[in-house]
Design a protein around this motif. Structure first.
Motif, PDB file in Angstrom:
ATOM      1  N   VAL A 380       0.669  14.087  -5.681  1.00 23.86           N
ATOM      2  CA  VAL A 380       0.642  12.619  -5.953  1.00 23.86           C
ATOM      3  C   VAL A 380       1.742  11.900  -4.852  1.00 23.86           C
ATOM      4  O   VAL A 380       1.584  10.858  -4.537  1.00 23.86           O
ATOM      5  CB  VAL A 380       1.195  12.494  -7.528  1.00 23.86           C
ATOM      6  CG1 VAL A 380       1.649  10.973  -7.630  1.00 23.86           C
ATOM      7  CG2 VAL A 380       0.003  12.883  -8.578  1.00 23.86           C
ATOM      8  N   LEU A 381       2.922  12.866  -4.644  1.00 24.24           N
ATOM      9  CA  LEU A 381       3.837  12.396  -3.603  1.00 24.24           C
ATOM     10  C   LEU A 381       3.104  12.098  -2.178  1.00 24.24           C
ATOM     11  O   LEU A 381       3.720  11.296  -1.398  1.00 24.24           O
ATOM     12  CB  LEU A 381       4.882  13.121  -3.607  1.00 24.24           C
ATOM     13  CG  LEU A 381       6.010  13.038  -4.876  1.00 24.24           C
ATOM     14  CD1 LEU A 381       6.908  14.270  -4.804  1.00 24.24           C
ATOM     15  CD2 LEU A 381       6.512  11.480  -5.177  1.00 24.24           C
ATOM     16  N   LEU A 382       2.042  13.002  -1.974  1.00 30.81           N
ATOM     17  CA  LEU A 382       1.431  12.662  -0.798  1.00 30.81           C
ATOM     18  C   LEU A 382       0.839  11.460  -0.564  1.00 30.81           C
ATOM     19  O   LEU A 382       0.743  10.524   0.489  1.00 30.81           O
ATOM     20  CB  LEU A 382       0.226  13.688  -0.390  1.00 30.81           C
ATOM     21  CG  LEU A 382       0.749  15.104  -0.136  1.00 30.81           C
ATOM     22  CD1 LEU A 382      -0.507  16.129  -0.095  1.00 30.81           C
ATOM     23  CD2 LEU A 382       1.399  15.255   0.914  1.00 30.81           C
ATOM     24  N   LEU A 383       0.550  10.565  -1.655  1.00 30.99           N
ATOM     25  CA  LEU A 383      -0.118   9.310  -1.671  1.00 30.99           C
ATOM     26  C   LEU A 383       0.907   8.364  -1.387  1.00 30.99           C
ATOM     27  O   LEU A 383       0.742   7.448  -0.473  1.00 30.99           O
ATOM     28  CB  LEU A 383      -0.727   9.016  -3.117  1.00 30.99           C
ATOM     29  CG  LEU A 383      -1.093   7.406  -3.364  1.00 30.99           C
ATOM     30  CD1 LEU A 383      -2.319   7.315  -2.123  1.00 30.99           C
ATOM     31  CD2 LEU A 383      -1.676   7.474  -4.825  1.00 30.99           C
ATOM     32  N   ALA A 384       2.201   8.865  -1.819  1.00 29.48           N
ATOM     33  CA  ALA A 384       3.041   7.830  -1.323  1.00 29.48           C
ATOM     34  C   ALA A 384       3.639   7.734   0.164  1.00 29.48           C
ATOM     35  O   ALA A 384       3.655   6.637   0.688  1.00 29.48           O
ATOM     36  CB  ALA A 384       4.698   8.258  -2.233  1.00 29.48           C
ATOM     37  N   VAL A 385       3.618   9.048   0.760  1.00 30.26           N
ATOM     38  CA  VAL A 385       3.422   9.399   2.224  1.00 30.26           C
ATOM     39  C   VAL A 385       2.491   8.490   2.837  1.00 30.26           C
ATOM     40  O   VAL A 385       2.796   7.679   3.901  1.00 30.26           O
ATOM     41  CB  VAL A 385       3.671  10.585   2.483  1.00 30.26           C
ATOM     42  CG1 VAL A 385       3.491  10.744   4.087  1.00 30.26           C
ATOM     43  CG2 VAL A 385       4.600  11.202   1.889  1.00 30.26           C
ATOM     44  N   ALA A 386       1.290   8.543   2.338  1.00 31.06           N
ATOM     45  CA  ALA A 386       0.072   7.784   2.863  1.00 31.06           C
ATOM     46  C   ALA A 386       0.126   6.291   2.740  1.00 31.06           C
ATOM     47  O   ALA A 386      -0.133   5.444   3.534  1.00 31.06           O
ATOM     48  CB  ALA A 386      -1.324   8.135   2.024  1.00 31.06           C
ATOM     49  N   ALA A 387       0.872   5.625   1.743  1.00 31.31           N
ATOM     50  CA  ALA A 387       1.361   4.432   1.674  1.00 31.31           C
ATOM     51  C   ALA A 387       2.164   3.702   2.465  1.00 31.31           C
ATOM     52  O   ALA A 387       1.990   2.664   2.925  1.00 31.31           O
ATOM     53  CB  ALA A 387       1.603   3.923   0.152  1.00 31.31           C
ATOM     54  N   ILE A 388       3.116   4.501   2.918  1.00 26.18           N
ATOM     55  CA  ILE A 388       3.954   4.118   3.829  1.00 26.18           C
ATOM     56  C   ILE A 388       3.324   3.992   5.115  1.00 26.18           C
ATOM     57  O   ILE A 388       3.501   3.043   6.146  1.00 26.18           O
ATOM     58  CB  ILE A 388       5.206   5.437   3.948  1.00 26.18           C
ATOM     59  CG1 ILE A 388       6.048   5.345   2.791  1.00 26.18           C
ATOM     60  CG2 ILE A 388       6.116   4.802   5.192  1.00 26.18           C
ATOM     61  CD1 ILE A 388       7.058   6.650   2.728  1.00 26.18           C
ATOM     62  N   GLY A 389       2.346   4.992   5.651  1.00 27.54           N
ATOM     63  CA  GLY A 389       1.637   4.803   6.753  1.00 27.54           C
ATOM     64  C   GLY A 389       0.986   3.751   6.642  1.00 27.54           C
ATOM     65  O   GLY A 389       0.574   2.961   7.807  1.00 27.54           O
ATOM     66  N   ALA A 390       0.339   3.349   5.671  1.00 23.98           N
ATOM     67  CA  ALA A 390      -0.430   1.983   5.509  1.00 23.98           C
ATOM     68  C   ALA A 390       0.259   0.796   5.586  1.00 23.98           C
ATOM     69  O   ALA A 390      -0.130   0.076   6.199  1.00 23.98           O
ATOM     70  CB  ALA A 390      -1.104   2.039   4.187  1.00 23.98           C
ATOM     71  N   LEU A 391       1.519   0.803   5.239  1.00 25.59           N
ATOM     72  CA  LEU A 391       2.239  -0.159   5.470  1.00 25.59           C
ATOM     73  C   LEU A 391       2.563  -0.353   7.048  1.00 25.59           C
ATOM     74  O   LEU A 391       2.565  -1.877   7.549  1.00 25.59           O
ATOM     75  CB  LEU A 391       3.916  -0.174   4.957  1.00 25.59           C
ATOM     76  CG  LEU A 391       3.617  -0.349   3.305  1.00 25.59           C
ATOM     77  CD1 LEU A 391       5.226   0.166   2.684  1.00 25.59           C
ATOM     78  CD2 LEU A 391       3.700  -1.889   2.900  1.00 25.59           C
ATOM     79  N   VAL A 392       2.810   0.550   7.706  1.00 26.20           N
ATOM     80  CA  VAL A 392       2.973   0.503   9.141  1.00 26.20           C
ATOM     81  C   VAL A 392       1.572  -0.305   9.963  1.00 26.20           C
ATOM     82  O   VAL A 392       1.677  -0.902  10.826  1.00 26.20           O
ATOM     83  CB  VAL A 392       3.261   1.987   9.950  1.00 26.20           C
ATOM     84  CG1 VAL A 392       3.276   1.713  11.378  1.00 26.20           C
ATOM     85  CG2 VAL A 392       4.758   2.292   9.215  1.00 26.20           C
ATOM     86  N   ILE A 393       0.463   0.456   9.447  1.00 23.58           N
ATOM     87  CA  ILE A 393      -0.815   0.150   9.936  1.00 23.58           C
ATOM     88  C   ILE A 393      -1.255  -1.553   9.870  1.00 23.58           C
ATOM     89  O   ILE A 393      -1.447  -2.310  10.719  1.00 23.58           O
ATOM     90  CB  ILE A 393      -1.926   0.826   9.318  1.00 23.58           C
ATOM     91  CG1 ILE A 393      -1.712   2.439   9.995  1.00 23.58           C
ATOM     92  CG2 ILE A 393      -3.282   0.248   9.880  1.00 23.58           C
ATOM     93  CD1 ILE A 393      -1.806   2.568  11.303  1.00 23.58           C
ATOM     94  N   THR A 394      -0.606  -1.772   8.660  1.00 24.69           N
ATOM     95  CA  THR A 394      -0.612  -3.210   8.154  1.00 24.69           C
ATOM     96  C   THR A 394      -0.106  -4.395   9.094  1.00 24.69           C
ATOM     97  O   THR A 394      -0.515  -5.168   9.420  1.00 24.69           O
ATOM     98  CB  THR A 394      -0.343  -3.543   6.680  1.00 24.69           C
ATOM     99  OG1 THR A 394      -1.094  -2.715   5.865  1.00 24.69           O
ATOM    100  CG2 THR A 394      -0.574  -5.007   6.224  1.00 24.69           C
ATOM    101  N   GLY A 395       1.173  -3.827   9.433  1.00 25.35           N
ATOM    102  CA  GLY A 395       1.981  -4.410  10.484  1.00 25.35           C
ATOM    103  C   GLY A 395       1.373  -4.616  11.939  1.00 25.35           C
ATOM    104  O   GLY A 395       1.501  -5.685  12.386  1.00 25.35           O
ATOM    105  N   ILE A 396       0.565  -3.415  12.298  1.00 27.17           N
ATOM    106  CA  ILE A 396      -0.163  -3.478  13.670  1.00 27.17           C
ATOM    107  C   ILE A 396      -1.181  -4.441  13.508  1.00 27.17           C
ATOM    108  O   ILE A 396      -1.390  -5.328  14.511  1.00 27.17           O
ATOM    109  CB  ILE A 396      -0.330  -2.017  13.936  1.00 27.17           C
ATOM    110  CG1 ILE A 396       0.896  -1.120  14.224  1.00 27.17           C
ATOM    111  CG2 ILE A 396      -1.374  -1.835  15.373  1.00 27.17           C
ATOM    112  CD1 ILE A 396       0.455   0.343  14.214  1.00 27.17           C
TER     113      ILE A 396
END
Length: 418
Positions: A380-396
């Motif tokens: 489940v915590l891997l999803l939290a890591v993926a969400a952080i990556g998604a925030l970065v991609i959204t900014g790009i």
């Protein structure tokens, strides 16, 4: 002049809809809901097959339709650009009814035949790549967010499977869920063939299927959007198909209780998807996406601590459902604005495939992690890591969209002359 993050003005939202647009949206939404019902048919039955000794583990059984439905969206999306949703919706519904009946009358008694049926059941999941380009042709840019959000909300068809499959099996026998689902698919196919309208401005793409797909794959925005959809929709799919097992093994719920818990998760995500599209039209898709992924991050961190089901686990799952659902709706609001109409199907196919693949891997990971550690927390915590990556991609993506808007405004100003 105020900055508009989406590049969509009030004039777009005020533009009148062509005749038949609402009917097209309703029928397309109904079509995806029915196909999602079939696509998720094995999810509530997974624990039953394990309990009866037909399967040792439900993860692969429920993941195979997700994989096939995901990869199948790539060619189906390109075919949608060429033939249109008015043709493909009824065709896919009829084809999907075949594996439903096969599993009901033949496949459910042996693990190998179950896997064969699950493979072809994935065809139902490709219908998403039909609906997005079809709905896009009916609605102006300022309304596409809410329109595609409403269409995407029909992923709630998975909830129909969650709340009907076990009761039908208990009341009428093991074949009943499959017979009912197939009958609904056939009924929809007839309705769609007779009543799905063709959009006034739609014209079939003349680009070859292979070239259309390659053009979509070569787009940078396609890959960035694919990651975001793998997290948002993929996370939703993963939990909607594996949650019955998680609730049964981690929280000790009975199969019927776990099915209703899964239906609640699906319902929250479904209701929030149109809201995500609507807010994307109003405040900007990138802002809406960022909020969604922050909510997913917080929910995943909380669930990763393995709180009690009430209230902590319920709050965590509800937050994750809300973030994943609204994020899925906001993403296609953005995609409809940055992609030309004749390529929406092909791009949607690739992005939709990524979303489905994002739902294929997590159930396998969760099952493996639980087998090794006795807890789902690390997965489940891997999803939290993926969400952080998604925030970065959204900014790009947001930075690229702002640059595109500035360029378009500069060209418009230059064309006016001094």
């Amino acid at each position: 002049m105020p900055h508009r993050p989406t590049g969509v003005g009030a004039g777009d939202r005020a533009e009148p809809l062509p005749a038949g647009a609402v009917r097209a949206l309703v029928l397309a939404t109904l079509g995806f809901a029915v196909n999602c019902w079939a696509w998720a048919l094995l999810s509530p039955l997974g624990p039953v097959f394990v309990r009866e000794g037909i399967a040792k583990e439900a993860a692969l059984l429920v993941a195979v339709p997700v994989l096939v439905g995901s990869l199948g969206r790539i060619p189906i999306g390109a075919l949608a650009d060429r033939h249109g949703g008015h043709v493909l919706f009824p065709v896919v519904a009829v084809i999907s009814a075949a594996p439903v009946l096969f599993i009901g009358f033949v496949g459910q008694y042996d693990y190998l035949t179950l896997l064969v049926g699950a493979f072809f059941l994935g065809i139902a999941g490709t219908s998403f790549a039909i609906g997005i380009p079809y709905v896009n042709t009916w609605f102006p840019p300022g309304r596409r967010g809410v329109a595609t959000g409403v269409f995407g909300a029909s992923m709630g068809g998975a909830a129909l499977s969650a709340v009907t499959t076990i009761p039908l099996l208990t009341a009428f026998g093991e074949k009943a869920p499959f017979v009912v689902t197939a009958a609904v698919l056939f009924a929809y196919a007839v309705l769609a063939w007779r009543c799905l309208p063709v959009a006034p401005g739609w014209s079939p793409s003349r680009v070859g299927l292979r070239r259309q797909t390659l053009v979509a794959v070569r787009r940078r925005t396609t890959w960035l959007s694919s990651y975001l959809y793998a997290v948002s929709f993929g996370g939703y799919v993963a939990f909607s198909v594996y949650l019955p097992t998680l609730l049964s093994t981690w929280y000790g719920l009975r199969s019927s209780e776990a099915s209703y818990g899964t239906a609640g998760f699906v319902l929250v995500a479904v209701l929030l998807r149109p809201a995500g599209g609507l807010l994307a039209d109003r405040i900007g898709a990138s802002r809406r996406l960022s909020v969604s992924f922050v909510i997913v991050l917080l929910g995943a961190v909380l669930l990763g601590t393995h709180p009690g089901l009430m209230p902590g686990g319920t709050v965590a799952l509800g937050a994750m459902a809300a973030g994943l659902g609204s994020g899925s709706g906001a993403l296609f609001a953005l995609l409809g604005q940055i992609t030309e109409p004749t390529a929406v199907g092909a791009v949607t196919g690739v992005v939709g495939a990524a979303g489905g693949l994002g739902g294929f891997v997590p159930p396998l990971v969760m099952a493996a992690v639980f087998a090794r550690t006795g807890t789902y927390s690390p997965a489940v915590l891997l999803l939290a890591v993926a969400a952080i990556g998604a925030l970065v991609i959204t900014g790009i993506l947001a930075a690229g969209r702002s640059s595109q808007i500035a360029t378009e405004q500069g060209r418009s100003g230059a064309s006016l002359g001094p």
